[in-house]
Scaffold this active site. Sequence first.
Site, PDB file in Angstrom:
ATOM      1  N   HIS A 163       9.960  -3.840   4.310  1.00  0.00           N
ATOM      2  CA  HIS A 163      10.376  -2.439   4.389  1.00  0.00           C
ATOM      3  C   HIS A 163      10.602  -2.022   5.826  1.00  0.00           C
ATOM      4  CE1 HIS A 163       5.948  -2.044   4.680  1.00  0.00           C
ATOM      5  NE2 HIS A 163       5.988  -0.737   4.815  1.00  0.00           N
TER       6      HIS A 163
ATOM      7  N   HIS B 168      -2.451   4.207   9.818  1.00  0.00           N
ATOM      8  CA  HIS B 168      -1.099   4.667  10.177  1.00  0.00           C
ATOM      9  C   HIS B 168      -1.199   5.876  11.102  1.00  0.00           C
ATOM     10  CE1 HIS B 168      -0.598   2.364   6.448  1.00  0.00           C
ATOM     11  NE2 HIS B 168       0.669   2.193   6.773  1.00  0.00           N
TER      12      HIS B 168
ATOM     13  N   GLU C  20       3.574  -5.706   8.646  1.00  0.00           N
ATOM     14  CA  GLU C  20       2.267  -5.501   7.977  1.00  0.00           C
ATOM     15  C   GLU C  20       1.797  -6.775   7.280  1.00  0.00           C
ATOM     16  OE1 GLU C  20       2.511  -0.679   6.971  1.00  0.00           O
ATOM     17  OE2 GLU C  20       2.845  -2.103   5.361  1.00  0.00           O
TER      18      GLU C  20
ATOM     19  N   HIS D  16       0.816  -1.229   0.000  1.00  0.00           N
ATOM     20  CA  HIS D  16       0.000   0.000   0.000  1.00  0.00           C
ATOM     21  C   HIS D  16       0.849   1.279   0.000  1.00  0.00           C
ATOM     22  CE1 HIS D  16       0.028  -0.406   4.667  1.00  0.00           C
ATOM     23  NE2 HIS D  16       1.032   0.358   4.288  1.00  0.00           N
TER      24      HIS D  16
HETATM   25  C1  DHB Z   1       6.081   3.613   2.870  1.00  0.00           C
HETATM   26  C2  DHB Z   1       5.483   2.376   3.003  1.00  0.00           C
HETATM   27  C3  DHB Z   1       4.416   2.189   3.882  1.00  0.00           C
HETATM   28  O1  DHB Z   1       3.812   0.989   4.091  1.00  0.00           O
HETATM   29  C4  DHB Z   1       3.920   3.265   4.598  1.00  0.00           C
HETATM   30  O2  DHB Z   1       2.859   3.064   5.381  1.00  0.00           O
HETATM   31  C5  DHB Z   1       4.531   4.512   4.497  1.00  0.00           C
HETATM   32  C6  DHB Z   1       5.610   4.682   3.625  1.00  0.00           C
HETATM   33  C7  DHB Z   1       7.219   3.817   1.913  1.00  0.00           C
HETATM   34  O3  DHB Z   1       7.666   2.877   1.276  1.00  0.00           O
HETATM   35  O4  DHB Z   1       7.653   4.970   1.748  1.00  0.00           O
HETATM   36 FE    FE Z   2       2.298   1.083   5.753  1.00  0.00          FE
END
Ligand code: DHB
Ligand code: FE
Length: 289
Positions: free
Chosen positions: A197, A59, A244, A12
């Site tokens: 991530h 978030h 996540e 997302h």
């Molecule tokens: C990013 C990814 C995420 O899941 C999020 O909630 C905020 C930022 C990113 O890759 O920048």
């Molecule tokens: Fe996220």
Amino acid sequence: MARITASVYTSHVPAIGAALDLGKSDEPYWQPVFKGYEFSKQWMKDNQPDVIFLVYNDHATAFSLDMIPTFAIGTAAEFAIADEGWGPRPVPKVIGHPALASHIAQSVIQQDFDLTIVNKMDVDHGLTVPLSLMCGVKDPVKDAWPCPVIPFAVNVVQYPVPSGQRCFNLGKAIAKAVESFDEDLNVHIWGTGGMSHQLQGPRAGLINKEFDNAFLDQLIANPADAAAIPHIDYVREAGSEGIELVMWLIARGAMKDIANNTVSARARHRFYHVPASNTAVGHLILENT
Ligand code: DHB
Ligand code: FE
């Protein structure tokens, strides 16, 4: 009787929403990302659901440290697009399905999962970016999303977070709930967020292609093993935001093959791409056979 016919899994990344909203999807950086969703947008048109049960995470937008529900189901008639600091994304508001959502709340709580009932909630990129990826660019006023959406928010932001096993079992309970709804509805369940991530700290920028692809393999063919991954492994292997991915297990647990003990869901589409902002983009469509 309502039934779940398919599940969709997708990252997302908020910058994907910004790229779409600012007309940048044809730029060389973004082209390969959106190419991975061409099949999916056509598939959505060919397999139009009546309702999407959309598992995502907030978030710190609708919720904050003031209140942290582990699992929250949106029962409202509609949900406004959240302002995450740059104004709301220019996309249609989200129409809910109060009758099915309250039925699922009743059934899932009676199956011993504690859900928070949310009658008012703005929805952030966790929910709107998957909708944009799967349904394409929409005018915020003239267009609508193709069907009602039940937002289901999972806390993966503030510890303690739910285990993958609990999420998988919750998916089974959601499937039972849907199947006991007395109206003929075609329901899709989406698991969103991930893949690897990490957005902060010394490991910011971490991507783990091996872990991500092994997770996709396992989710398709060996979901019980994917459900057994402890939360610390997500954090170590996939980064602090890789957690996540437990939300994907809710959608996987709701597929028919899990209830039937057959592991036979059909993978219609699989896509993986790095980079997209700070995140590995993963995407999967599974159909009940
Ligand atoms: C990013 C990814 C995420 O899941 C999020 O909630 C905020 C930022 C990113 O890759 O920048
Ligand atoms: Fe996220």
